[in-house]
Write a protein that holds these residues in place. Structure first.
Motif, PDB file in Angstrom:
ATOM      1  N   SER A   1       1.835 -12.319   5.243  1.00 47.77           N
ATOM      2  CA  SER A   1       1.518 -11.474   4.101  1.00 47.77           C
ATOM      3  C   SER A   1       1.679 -10.005   4.493  1.00 47.77           C
ATOM      4  O   SER A   1       1.208  -9.586   5.540  1.00 47.77           O
ATOM      5  N   ILE A   2       2.354  -9.242   3.656  1.00 45.16           N
ATOM      6  CA  ILE A   2       2.511  -7.815   3.922  1.00 45.16           C
ATOM      7  C   ILE A   2       1.443  -7.036   3.163  1.00 45.16           C
ATOM      8  O   ILE A   2       0.901  -7.507   2.161  1.00 45.16           O
ATOM      9  N   LEU A   3       1.143  -5.848   3.631  1.00 43.09           N
ATOM     10  CA  LEU A   3       0.194  -4.973   2.959  1.00 43.09           C
ATOM     11  C   LEU A   3       0.959  -4.052   2.022  1.00 43.09           C
ATOM     12  O   LEU A   3       1.883  -3.349   2.436  1.00 43.09           O
ATOM     13  N   PHE A   4       0.561  -4.078   0.764  1.00 41.61           N
ATOM     14  CA  PHE A   4       1.249  -3.347  -0.307  1.00 41.61           C
ATOM     15  C   PHE A   4       0.246  -2.373  -0.914  1.00 41.61           C
ATOM     16  O   PHE A   4      -0.722  -2.777  -1.544  1.00 41.61           O
ATOM     17  N   GLY A   5       0.478  -1.076  -0.715  1.00 40.64           N
ATOM     18  CA  GLY A   5      -0.421  -0.051  -1.236  1.00 40.64           C
ATOM     19  C   GLY A   5      -0.179   0.221  -2.702  1.00 40.64           C
ATOM     20  O   GLY A   5       0.955   0.317  -3.156  1.00 40.64           O
ATOM     21  N   VAL A   6      -1.281   0.363  -3.434  1.00 40.99           N
ATOM     22  CA  VAL A   6      -1.240   0.592  -4.878  1.00 40.99           C
ATOM     23  C   VAL A   6      -1.903   1.925  -5.198  1.00 40.99           C
ATOM     24  O   VAL A   6      -3.013   2.199  -4.741  1.00 40.99           O
ATOM     25  N   GLN A  23       6.178 -10.820  -7.308  1.00 45.82           N
ATOM     26  CA  GLN A  23       6.598 -12.093  -7.896  1.00 45.82           C
ATOM     27  C   GLN A  23       8.116 -12.173  -7.977  1.00 45.82           C
ATOM     28  O   GLN A  23       8.718 -13.187  -7.621  1.00 45.82           O
ATOM     29  N   GLN A  24       8.738 -11.103  -8.464  1.00 45.33           N
ATOM     30  CA  GLN A  24      10.194 -11.089  -8.624  1.00 45.33           C
ATOM     31  C   GLN A  24      10.918 -11.209  -7.290  1.00 45.33           C
ATOM     32  O   GLN A  24      11.974 -11.820  -7.202  1.00 45.33           O
ATOM     33  N   LYS A  25      10.360 -10.604  -6.251  1.00 47.04           N
ATOM     34  CA  LYS A  25      10.999 -10.605  -4.935  1.00 47.04           C
ATOM     35  C   LYS A  25      10.489 -11.740  -4.046  1.00 47.04           C
ATOM     36  O   LYS A  25      10.905 -11.853  -2.899  1.00 47.04           O
ATOM     37  N   ASN A  26       9.570 -12.552  -4.600  1.00 47.29           N
ATOM     38  CA  ASN A  26       8.981 -13.667  -3.860  1.00 47.29           C
ATOM     39  C   ASN A  26       8.356 -13.194  -2.543  1.00 47.29           C
ATOM     40  O   ASN A  26       8.616 -13.742  -1.473  1.00 47.29           O
ATOM     41  N   ILE A  27       7.558 -12.139  -2.638  1.00 44.75           N
ATOM     42  CA  ILE A  27       6.887 -11.547  -1.482  1.00 44.75           C
ATOM     43  C   ILE A  27       5.421 -11.958  -1.507  1.00 44.75           C
ATOM     44  O   ILE A  27       4.745 -11.828  -2.526  1.00 44.75           O
ATOM     45  N   ASN A  28       4.936 -12.433  -0.389  1.00 45.70           N
ATOM     46  CA  ASN A  28       3.517 -12.730  -0.242  1.00 45.70           C
ATOM     47  C   ASN A  28       2.834 -11.449   0.229  1.00 45.70           C
ATOM     48  O   ASN A  28       3.023 -11.023   1.369  1.00 45.70           O
ATOM     49  N   ALA A  29       2.076 -10.807  -0.642  1.00 47.96           N
ATOM     50  CA  ALA A  29       1.498  -9.505  -0.329  1.00 47.96           C
ATOM     51  C   ALA A  29       0.007  -9.476  -0.603  1.00 47.96           C
ATOM     52  O   ALA A  29      -0.486 -10.142  -1.510  1.00 47.96           O
ATOM     53  N   SER A  30      -0.680  -8.681   0.181  1.00 45.95           N
ATOM     54  CA  SER A  30      -2.078  -8.340  -0.063  1.00 45.95           C
ATOM     55  C   SER A  30      -2.090  -6.907  -0.564  1.00 45.95           C
ATOM     56  O   SER A  30      -1.519  -6.015   0.077  1.00 45.95           O
ATOM     57  N   LEU A  31      -2.719  -6.689  -1.703  1.00 48.21           N
ATOM     58  CA  LEU A  31      -2.756  -5.345  -2.269  1.00 48.21           C
ATOM     59  C   LEU A  31      -3.879  -4.532  -1.639  1.00 48.21           C
ATOM     60  O   LEU A  31      -4.979  -5.035  -1.414  1.00 48.21           O
ATOM     61  N   VAL A  32      -3.571  -3.266  -1.367  1.00 47.34           N
ATOM     62  CA  VAL A  32      -4.534  -2.308  -0.848  1.00 47.34           C
ATOM     63  C   VAL A  32      -4.640  -1.211  -1.896  1.00 47.34           C
ATOM     64  O   VAL A  32      -3.649  -0.552  -2.216  1.00 47.34           O
ATOM     65  N   TYR A  33      -5.826  -1.022  -2.460  1.00 42.02           N
ATOM     66  CA  TYR A  33      -6.016  -0.050  -3.546  1.00 42.02           C
ATOM     67  C   TYR A  33      -6.342   1.313  -2.945  1.00 42.02           C
ATOM     68  O   TYR A  33      -7.412   1.531  -2.400  1.00 42.02           O
ATOM     69  N   LEU A  34      -5.385   2.222  -3.060  1.00 39.19           N
ATOM     70  CA  LEU A  34      -5.503   3.529  -2.417  1.00 39.19           C
ATOM     71  C   LEU A  34      -5.812   4.648  -3.411  1.00 39.19           C
ATOM     72  O   LEU A  34      -5.838   5.810  -3.037  1.00 39.19           O
ATOM     73  N   ILE A  35      -6.027   4.308  -4.646  1.00 38.95           N
ATOM     74  CA  ILE A  35      -6.499   5.176  -5.731  1.00 38.95           C
ATOM     75  C   ILE A  35      -5.505   6.261  -6.148  1.00 38.95           C
ATOM     76  O   ILE A  35      -5.196   6.382  -7.303  1.00 38.95           O
ATOM     77  N   ASP A  36      -4.986   7.060  -5.211  1.00 38.86           N
ATOM     78  CA  ASP A  36      -4.075   8.123  -5.652  1.00 38.86           C
ATOM     79  C   ASP A  36      -2.741   8.064  -4.903  1.00 38.86           C
ATOM     80  O   ASP A  36      -2.575   7.325  -3.942  1.00 38.86           O
ATOM     81  N   MET A  37      -1.809   8.846  -5.388  1.00 39.53           N
ATOM     82  CA  MET A  37      -0.452   8.824  -4.855  1.00 39.53           C
ATOM     83  C   MET A  37      -0.387   9.348  -3.433  1.00 39.53           C
ATOM     84  O   MET A  37       0.344   8.805  -2.602  1.00 39.53           O
ATOM     85  N   GLU A  38      -1.161  10.390  -3.146  1.00 47.09           N
ATOM     86  CA  GLU A  38      -1.182  10.928  -1.783  1.00 47.09           C
ATOM     87  C   GLU A  38      -1.727   9.890  -0.808  1.00 47.09           C
ATOM     88  O   GLU A  38      -1.261   9.807   0.332  1.00 47.09           O
ATOM     89  N   GLY A  39      -2.680   9.081  -1.253  1.00 49.37           N
ATOM     90  CA  GLY A  39      -3.227   8.030  -0.409  1.00 49.37           C
ATOM     91  C   GLY A  39      -2.181   6.987  -0.046  1.00 49.37           C
ATOM     92  O   GLY A  39      -2.127   6.519   1.095  1.00 49.37           O
ATOM     93  N   VAL A  40      -1.339   6.624  -1.001  1.00 56.78           N
ATOM     94  CA  VAL A  40      -0.270   5.649  -0.746  1.00 56.78           C
ATOM     95  C   VAL A  40       0.717   6.222   0.262  1.00 56.78           C
ATOM     96  O   VAL A  40       1.073   5.566   1.253  1.00 56.78           O
ATOM     97  N   LEU A  41       1.156   7.440   0.041  1.00 54.80           N
ATOM     98  CA  LEU A  41       2.143   8.045   0.933  1.00 54.80           C
ATOM     99  C   LEU A  41       1.566   8.257   2.338  1.00 54.80           C
ATOM    100  O   LEU A  41       2.253   8.023   3.336  1.00 54.80           O
TER     101      LEU A  41
END
Length: 73
Positions: A1-6, A23-41
């Motif tokens: 599972s990859i970590l996917f920042g949101v 789903q479209q890319k058939n990726i098994n991911a765990s979402l990480v909720y980073l609240i803002d755009m700067e947090g994701v980057l």
């Protein structure tokens, strides 16, 4: 599972987009909720997540200025 920042919280459009993308890319991911755009980057730079998603266009408001400001930093 990859970590996917949101850029957002549970129920956000960014979460919806991340779930659709995985789903479209058939990726098994765990979402990480980073609240803002700067947090994701920042999490990408620190290699805490492997992928990130943030809004750049809003259908009602056009370009999402904070996203471009965050990317400029």
């Amino acid at each position: 599972s990859i970590l996917f920042g949101v850029s957002g919280d549970v129920g956000s459009f960014s979460e919806e987009a991340a779930l659709l993308y995985t789903q479209q890319k058939n990726i098994n991911a765990s979402l990480v909720y980073l609240i803002d755009m700067e947090g994701v980057l920042a999490a990408i730079e620190r290699e805490e997540i492997e992928l990130g998603i943030l809004p750049v266009v809003n259908l009602q408001g056009g370009l999402v200025k904070p996203a471009f400001q965050a990317m400029g930093k």
